[in-house]
Structures are given as C-alpha cells and as structure tokens.
Design a protein around this motif. Sequence first.
Motif, mmCIF file in Angstrom:
data_model
loop_
_atom_site.group_PDB
_atom_site.id
_atom_site.type_symbol
_atom_site.label_atom_id
_atom_site.label_comp_id
_atom_site.label_asym_id
_atom_site.label_seq_id
_atom_site.Cartn_x
_atom_site.Cartn_y
_atom_site.Cartn_z
ATOM 1 N N ARG A 8 -66.895 38.862 -42.381
ATOM 2 C CA ARG A 8 -66.284 39.336 -43.625
ATOM 3 C C ARG A 8 -64.895 39.862 -43.322
ATOM 4 O O ARG A 8 -64.728 40.848 -42.634
ATOM 5 C CB ARG A 8 -67.147 40.436 -44.252
ATOM 6 C CG ARG A 8 -66.582 40.968 -45.590
ATOM 7 C CD ARG A 8 -67.562 41.916 -46.238
ATOM 8 N NE ARG A 8 -67.034 42.548 -47.400
ATOM 9 C CZ ARG A 8 -66.996 42.022 -48.623
ATOM 10 N NH1 ARG A 8 -67.480 40.816 -48.802
ATOM 11 N NH2 ARG A 8 -66.499 42.676 -49.644
ATOM 12 N N GLU A 180 -68.241 32.634 -46.464
ATOM 13 C CA GLU A 180 -66.884 32.736 -45.947
ATOM 14 C C GLU A 180 -66.540 31.611 -44.982
ATOM 15 O O GLU A 180 -65.370 31.295 -44.771
ATOM 16 C CB GLU A 180 -66.691 34.083 -45.254
ATOM 17 C CG GLU A 180 -66.759 35.265 -46.212
ATOM 18 C CD GLU A 180 -66.620 36.577 -45.483
ATOM 19 O OE1 GLU A 180 -66.072 36.571 -44.365
ATOM 20 O OE2 GLU A 180 -67.047 37.605 -46.021
ATOM 21 N N GLN A 280 -59.758 29.702 -47.747
ATOM 22 C CA GLN A 280 -60.577 30.677 -48.449
ATOM 23 C C GLN A 280 -59.918 31.142 -49.740
ATOM 24 O O GLN A 280 -58.699 31.083 -49.889
ATOM 25 C CB GLN A 280 -60.837 31.897 -47.542
ATOM 26 C CG GLN A 280 -61.604 31.556 -46.279
ATOM 27 C CD GLN A 280 -61.690 32.725 -45.326
ATOM 28 O OE1 GLN A 280 -60.759 33.517 -45.194
ATOM 29 N NE2 GLN A 280 -62.802 32.839 -44.633
#
Length: 305
Positions: A8, A180, A280
């Motif tokens: 993360r 992710e 992302q």
Amino acid sequence: MRALTPSRWTLAAFLLIAAVGAIAGDQAYRWKDRAGTVHYGDHAPESPDGRVQKIPLASGPHAAVRLRIDEDGAGRYSAWAENALAGPVEVLLRFDRNHNMTSQPLLPARATVAANGKTLVANLFTADAARPGNFEVELDAVVGDPSAKPRPFEYLIPLQRQALRVDQGFDGQFSHAGNENRYALDFAADIGTPVMAARGGVVMQVESDFAQAGLSEEEYGGRANFVRILHDDGTMALYAHLQPDGALVRVGQAVRQGQQIGLSGNTGFTSGPHLHFAVQVNRGMRLESIPFRMRGPQGVLQIAR
C-alpha cells in the motif's frame, strides 16, 4: 518468482490531538498548564508547569502530507491538510477520540489536495457549548486524484536492454494478487540497469535511500526505492525496487517518454534483482493498478496472466 512492491503506497499521516498551531518535524510535545489545560506544540515550553511528554510523529519517505490544526481562540478548530508532493492526494479525516465535539462537514470527511497545496478539510467545535470538549483526529492520505479518468496509451518498455524477460505478469500468484499490483509487471534486470520513463509526466514521488532487501513481508513489505510519475490523465506509473541512490530524477521534474529516470536494483520485499512496473489510479482512498498496453522491440507485448 520475483518481488513484491509495497502492498500500500499510502502516505504517512500525522496524528494531532486538539492541537494549536502547526506541528513540524518528527516530535510533538504535550503538557498541562497550572489550570490543568492540555497544550500541544512543535516545541517544548521553556518553563512548563508539569511534565512534558514527547509524541513521535510519522516520518520517512512517505511523510509528505501533514495535518495542521488552527484554533481561533474561541474553542473552534480548523483542520487543514498540507501536501508536499508534486501531485494530488486524497485525504480522509476522522475522529480517533471524541468527547462533546462535532464538525462541519461531519467526520469522517474526505478532500482532494492539489500538488504542493493545502485544503481545509473540516471545522471542529464543541457540540454543547456549555460543556468542554476534547478530541483526537487522524488523517489518512492516498496518492492520486480520485476523479482521474485514464485514457488509452501505449507505454514503452521501461528498461534499456537487449533481452527482455517478464518474471511475473498480471495476476501473478507470488505478489500480484492485490488491487495495487494485480496489473503489474516484474522485469528481470541486473542491478544498475538503466530504467526509462515508459510515459512522460511529472515526477511525483521519489525514494532512493533504502538499502535492504529480503523475503520478510513484515520487515520489507512497506519499503522499496522507487520513482512515481504522474501522467496528464491522472494515472501514475510506479517504478520500484531501484538500487540505493538509484533515482536519477527529482520531485517536480518533468520527464519525457524514453528518458532515463533511474537504475534498477534489489530493494524492499523481493527475491532478486528486477524492476516492478505498474500503472495506478486512486479509486477513492484506495490505490488500484489498471491494465495497460506496452510496446517492445518486437511490437506490443502479449502479457500473460
């Protein structure tokens, strides 16, 4: 199998407790005056009436978003989020402890903070003016603008080399299962291989001073040297596991497609040298990778899941 980018890439948040003024640095201080009122500040008082307690604040490569609490002198507080990154972030402010306090808007509250900007997230005040109130608040932050709208784009191979080998592709079982990293590629690359920008943009984040690597996710899962580049459609490319001092660009720098931005390495949660690449977006306080097209020397890559 190879490597895992940190699970993360959420920016470190700063915890302030009914504070006055801005907290700076890695320490805050708490003390009581003779009337029993608790005070907080970024410097210890010269002549405290009682014991001064040190409060460690989050620091490190991702500590780029700060929470500032201003008091107007009448028991009302303004909570500001300040962003030192060269790209937008989304923040979420919430009560960690609340006694007779309310806010406008009601917490938890979200806001988007522009690059190198600040935003008022909420005003806080006592719910019952006849009684005292106290509180603790916490700020979480995630890189990227949640309103970003990705556009189709053909990325270039992010390595300067003749041979090309993908050790882990989309949905890789070793470390590409989470949102992710689901659409990430791990390219085999010797330490020191030039890393090139797969798409032009602005350097949003850089970490280059981490020197360790290993297979302990608890110890290394949150750290790796990397460069994050913000594109003009709000997407962000992550180039991770660079060698120590392997970032050759600076935050805020504009880079063009094909420009060298770093040197590959073996840092963080990894089983061997390689480059981790992902595109992302922020999907509302959560970072997600998205599919992408990439062109190599032999044409568009056929990326196996």
